[in-house]
Structures are given as structure tokens and as C-alpha cells.
Motif scaffolding. Sequence first.
Motif, PDB file in Angstrom:
ATOM      1  N   SER A  64       0.807  -1.220   0.000  1.00  0.00           N
ATOM      2  CA  SER A  64       0.000   0.000   0.000  1.00  0.00           C
ATOM      3  C   SER A  64       0.841   1.272   0.000  1.00  0.00           C
ATOM      4  CB  SER A  64      -0.938   0.013   1.202  1.00  0.00           C
ATOM      5  OG  SER A  64      -1.887  -1.027   1.076  1.00  0.00           O
ATOM      6  N   VAL A  65       2.107   1.156   0.295  1.00  0.00           N
ATOM      7  CA  VAL A  65       2.980   2.329   0.290  1.00  0.00           C
ATOM      8  C   VAL A  65       3.230   2.815  -1.144  1.00  0.00           C
ATOM      9  CG1 VAL A  65       5.310   3.141   0.884  1.00  0.00           C
ATOM     10  CG2 VAL A  65       4.058   1.657   2.458  1.00  0.00           C
ATOM     11  N   THR A  66       3.172   1.905  -2.097  1.00  0.00           N
ATOM     12  CA  THR A  66       3.469   2.220  -3.499  1.00  0.00           C
ATOM     13  C   THR A  66       2.292   2.908  -4.173  1.00  0.00           C
ATOM     14  OG1 THR A  66       4.863   0.261  -3.609  1.00  0.00           O
ATOM     15  CG2 THR A  66       4.179   1.224  -5.705  1.00  0.00           C
ATOM     16  N   LYS A  67       2.591   4.004  -4.851  1.00  0.00           N
ATOM     17  CA  LYS A  67       1.573   4.722  -5.627  1.00  0.00           C
ATOM     18  C   LYS A  67       1.593   4.187  -7.052  1.00  0.00           C
ATOM     19  CE  LYS A  67       2.115   8.889  -2.877  1.00  0.00           C
ATOM     20  NZ  LYS A  67       2.519  10.288  -2.844  1.00  0.00           N
ATOM     21  N   ASP A  68       0.433   3.747  -7.516  1.00  0.00           N
ATOM     22  CA  ASP A  68       0.309   3.158  -8.850  1.00  0.00           C
ATOM     23  C   ASP A  68      -0.703   3.910  -9.685  1.00  0.00           C
ATOM     24  OD1 ASP A  68       2.090   0.985  -8.507  1.00  0.00           O
ATOM     25  OD2 ASP A  68       0.547  -0.166  -7.471  1.00  0.00           O
ATOM     26  N   ARG A  69      -0.804   3.492 -10.930  1.00  0.00           N
ATOM     27  CA  ARG A  69      -1.803   3.972 -11.872  1.00  0.00           C
ATOM     28  C   ARG A  69      -1.772   5.491 -12.003  1.00  0.00           C
ATOM     29  NH1 ARG A  69      -7.062   0.835 -10.110  1.00  0.00           N
ATOM     30  NH2 ARG A  69      -7.898   2.629 -11.173  1.00  0.00           N
ATOM     31  N   ASN A  70      -2.927   6.146 -11.870  1.00  0.00           N
ATOM     32  CA  ASN A  70      -3.034   7.591 -12.076  1.00  0.00           C
ATOM     33  C   ASN A  70      -2.629   8.415 -10.867  1.00  0.00           C
ATOM     34  OD1 ASN A  70      -4.128   7.275 -14.686  1.00  0.00           O
ATOM     35  ND2 ASN A  70      -6.145   6.901 -13.814  1.00  0.00           N
ATOM     36  N   GLU A  71      -2.497   7.784  -9.724  1.00  0.00           N
ATOM     37  CA  GLU A  71      -2.278   8.515  -8.481  1.00  0.00           C
ATOM     38  C   GLU A  71      -1.076   9.463  -8.500  1.00  0.00           C
ATOM     39  OE1 GLU A  71      -2.286   7.759  -3.673  1.00  0.00           O
ATOM     40  OE2 GLU A  71      -1.819   6.078  -4.996  1.00  0.00           O
ATOM     41  N   PRO A  72       0.127   9.009  -8.875  1.00  0.00           N
ATOM     42  CA  PRO A  72       1.266   9.935  -8.833  1.00  0.00           C
ATOM     43  C   PRO A  72       1.059  11.176  -9.702  1.00  0.00           C
ATOM     44  CG  PRO A  72       2.039   7.683  -9.133  1.00  0.00           C
ATOM     45  CD  PRO A  72       0.547   7.660  -9.290  1.00  0.00           C
ATOM     46  N   ASN A  73       0.567  10.993 -10.909  1.00  0.00           N
ATOM     47  CA  ASN A  73       0.366  12.132 -11.812  1.00  0.00           C
ATOM     48  C   ASN A  73      -0.683  13.097 -11.282  1.00  0.00           C
ATOM     49  OD1 ASN A  73       2.288  11.196 -13.615  1.00  0.00           O
ATOM     50  ND2 ASN A  73       0.795  10.062 -14.819  1.00  0.00           N
ATOM     51  N   THR A  74      -1.766  12.574 -10.749  1.00  0.00           N
ATOM     52  CA  THR A  74      -2.827  13.421 -10.202  1.00  0.00           C
ATOM     53  C   THR A  74      -2.298  14.253  -9.040  1.00  0.00           C
ATOM     54  OG1 THR A  74      -4.542  11.869 -10.883  1.00  0.00           O
ATOM     55  CG2 THR A  74      -5.121  13.418  -9.136  1.00  0.00           C
ATOM     56  N   LEU A  75      -1.553  13.628  -8.143  1.00  0.00           N
ATOM     57  CA  LEU A  75      -1.024  14.345  -6.985  1.00  0.00           C
ATOM     58  C   LEU A  75       0.019  15.384  -7.385  1.00  0.00           C
ATOM     59  CD1 LEU A  75      -0.802  11.401  -4.456  1.00  0.00           C
ATOM     60  CD2 LEU A  75      -2.398  13.334  -4.388  1.00  0.00           C
ATOM     61  N   ILE A  76       0.873  15.051  -8.333  1.00  0.00           N
ATOM     62  CA  ILE A  76       1.897  16.003  -8.795  1.00  0.00           C
ATOM     63  C   ILE A  76       1.249  17.227  -9.420  1.00  0.00           C
ATOM     64  CG2 ILE A  76       3.712  16.334 -10.526  1.00  0.00           C
ATOM     65  CD1 ILE A  76       4.633  13.435  -9.828  1.00  0.00           C
ATOM     66  N   LYS A  77       0.185  17.035 -10.198  1.00  0.00           N
ATOM     67  CA  LYS A  77      -0.526  18.168 -10.806  1.00  0.00           C
ATOM     68  C   LYS A  77      -1.037  19.141  -9.756  1.00  0.00           C
ATOM     69  CE  LYS A  77      -2.115  15.727 -14.913  1.00  0.00           C
ATOM     70  NZ  LYS A  77      -3.273  15.118 -15.570  1.00  0.00           N
ATOM     71  N   LEU A  78      -1.350  18.632  -8.575  1.00  0.00           N
ATOM     72  CA  LEU A  78      -1.848  19.474  -7.486  1.00  0.00           C
ATOM     73  C   LEU A  78      -0.730  19.962  -6.567  1.00  0.00           C
ATOM     74  CD1 LEU A  78      -5.010  17.412  -6.595  1.00  0.00           C
ATOM     75  CD2 LEU A  78      -4.915  19.597  -7.788  1.00  0.00           C
ATOM     76  N   GLY A  79       0.509  19.606  -6.893  1.00  0.00           N
ATOM     77  CA  GLY A  79       1.647  20.052  -6.103  1.00  0.00           C
ATOM     78  C   GLY A  79       1.933  19.208  -4.878  1.00  0.00           C
ATOM     79  N   HIS A  80       1.344  18.017  -4.802  1.00  0.00           N
ATOM     80  CA  HIS A  80       1.578  17.125  -3.658  1.00  0.00           C
ATOM     81  C   HIS A  80       2.649  16.099  -4.022  1.00  0.00           C
ATOM     82  CE1 HIS A  80      -1.664  18.599  -1.199  1.00  0.00           C
ATOM     83  NE2 HIS A  80      -2.501  18.481  -2.212  1.00  0.00           N
ATOM     84  N   THR A  81       3.814  16.261  -3.443  1.00  0.00           N
ATOM     85  CA  THR A  81       4.898  15.314  -3.684  1.00  0.00           C
ATOM     86  C   THR A  81       5.237  14.508  -2.421  1.00  0.00           C
ATOM     87  OG1 THR A  81       6.535  17.026  -3.201  1.00  0.00           O
ATOM     88  CG2 THR A  81       5.915  16.714  -5.522  1.00  0.00           C
ATOM     89  N   GLU A  82       4.536  14.785  -1.324  1.00  0.00           N
ATOM     90  CA  GLU A  82       4.799  14.091  -0.074  1.00  0.00           C
ATOM     91  C   GLU A  82       4.400  12.624  -0.192  1.00  0.00           C
ATOM     92  OE1 GLU A  82       2.714  16.664  -0.606  1.00  0.00           O
ATOM     93  OE2 GLU A  82       2.632  17.997   1.106  1.00  0.00           O
ATOM     94  N   GLU A  83       5.221  11.755   0.366  1.00  0.00           N
ATOM     95  CA  GLU A  83       4.961  10.315   0.319  1.00  0.00           C
ATOM     96  C   GLU A  83       3.641   9.949   0.989  1.00  0.00           C
ATOM     97  OE1 GLU A  83       7.156   7.551  -0.572  1.00  0.00           O
ATOM     98  OE2 GLU A  83       8.411   8.973  -1.647  1.00  0.00           O
ATOM     99  N   ASN A  84       3.266  10.688   2.046  1.00  0.00           N
ATOM    100  CA  ASN A  84       2.105  10.297   2.838  1.00  0.00           C
ATOM    101  C   ASN A  84       0.794  10.956   2.385  1.00  0.00           C
ATOM    102  OD1 ASN A  84       2.837  12.852   3.739  1.00  0.00           O
ATOM    103  ND2 ASN A  84       2.342  12.417   5.861  1.00  0.00           N
ATOM    104  N   ILE A  85       0.812  11.725   1.320  1.00  0.00           N
ATOM    105  CA  ILE A  85      -0.419  12.276   0.756  1.00  0.00           C
ATOM    106  C   ILE A  85      -0.887  11.310  -0.323  1.00  0.00           C
ATOM    107  CG2 ILE A  85      -1.522  14.193  -0.447  1.00  0.00           C
ATOM    108  CD1 ILE A  85      -0.641  14.861   2.419  1.00  0.00           C
ATOM    109  N   ARG A  86      -2.113  10.816  -0.147  1.00  0.00           N
ATOM    110  CA  ARG A  86      -2.614   9.752  -1.017  1.00  0.00           C
ATOM    111  C   ARG A  86      -4.029  10.027  -1.486  1.00  0.00           C
ATOM    112  NH1 ARG A  86       0.057   4.867  -0.609  1.00  0.00           N
ATOM    113  NH2 ARG A  86      -1.079   4.541  -2.552  1.00  0.00           N
ATOM    114  N   LEU A  87      -4.427   9.305  -2.507  1.00  0.00           N
ATOM    115  CA  LEU A  87      -5.815   9.274  -2.938  1.00  0.00           C
ATOM    116  C   LEU A  87      -6.419   8.021  -2.318  1.00  0.00           C
ATOM    117  CD1 LEU A  87      -5.405  10.143  -6.729  1.00  0.00           C
ATOM    118  CD2 LEU A  87      -5.880  11.693  -4.823  1.00  0.00           C
ATOM    119  N   SER A  88      -7.461   8.179  -1.531  1.00  0.00           N
ATOM    120  CA  SER A  88      -8.017   7.027  -0.823  1.00  0.00           C
ATOM    121  C   SER A  88      -8.594   5.983  -1.779  1.00  0.00           C
ATOM    122  CB  SER A  88      -9.068   7.466   0.192  1.00  0.00           C
ATOM    123  OG  SER A  88     -10.169   8.094  -0.424  1.00  0.00           O
ATOM    124  N   CYS A  89      -8.934   6.396  -2.992  1.00  0.00           N
ATOM    125  CA  CYS A  89      -9.459   5.426  -3.966  1.00  0.00           C
ATOM    126  C   CYS A  89      -8.378   4.468  -4.451  1.00  0.00           C
ATOM    127  CB  CYS A  89     -10.103   6.138  -5.154  1.00  0.00           C
ATOM    128  SG  CYS A  89      -8.953   7.066  -6.201  1.00  0.00           S
TER     129      CYS A  89
END
Length: 109
Positions: A64-89
Motif C-alpha cells: 500500500s505504500v506504493t503509488k500506482d496507476r493515475n495517483e502519482p500524476n494526479t497528486l503532482i498536478k496538485l503540487g503534492h509530492t509528499e509520500e504520505n499524501i494519497r488518494l483514498s481510492c
Amino acid sequence: MKNSIQFTVIEDGQNQQIETFHGAYPNLMYLLKDKLFLNSFGECGGMGKCATCIVKTTGIKGNSVTKDRNEPNTLIKLGHTEENIRLSCQLFITQDLEGAQIEILENIF
């Protein structure tokens, strides 16, 4: 309970203990919507594109620590690069959440 998964959810400064089971929900977003009746949460239905289900995590482990699929790109677009900021979906209901703390972040949309 045998094989239960317990974790803490923080919403608006209030802590709530959640107990569930592996696979009881498709992902954490659906569990949070069901248990906490959140408005405007998970607008894209779990595709990892809208970021309306953003959470801050502490204590998740395993895969669960690994960010997969669309999550990394979506978070980066919003300026979230922190490891512990996640999309609950993008977090599945597994033992990886046992003992974790999940803070629901204010929806900025």
C-alpha cells in the motif's frame, strides 16, 4: 474480531476508530464515503483522477505504500509530492492499513 483491520480516521479534528475486513469495500474511498457520509468525496468514482478523496496517511505498510496507476500524476498536478499524501481510492482494504492513521484533507475543489 478475527482478521479484522482497525485504523483511525481523522475528520475535522475528530478521531474515529474504524474496523473492517479485507475486501469489505473496493477501496478506502468507498469505506470512508459509507462510514462517514462525506459530501463531494470521490467524484470520479475511484479512477485516481479527480483528487476529491485526498488523505494524509501515517503508518500504512506493505504494498500500500506504493503509488500506482493515475495517483502519482494526479497528486503532482496538485503540487503534492509528499509520500504520505494519497488518494483514498487507490488504497485497498488490506492488512497494510492495520493500525494506520488516515486524515481526510479538506476538499479544495
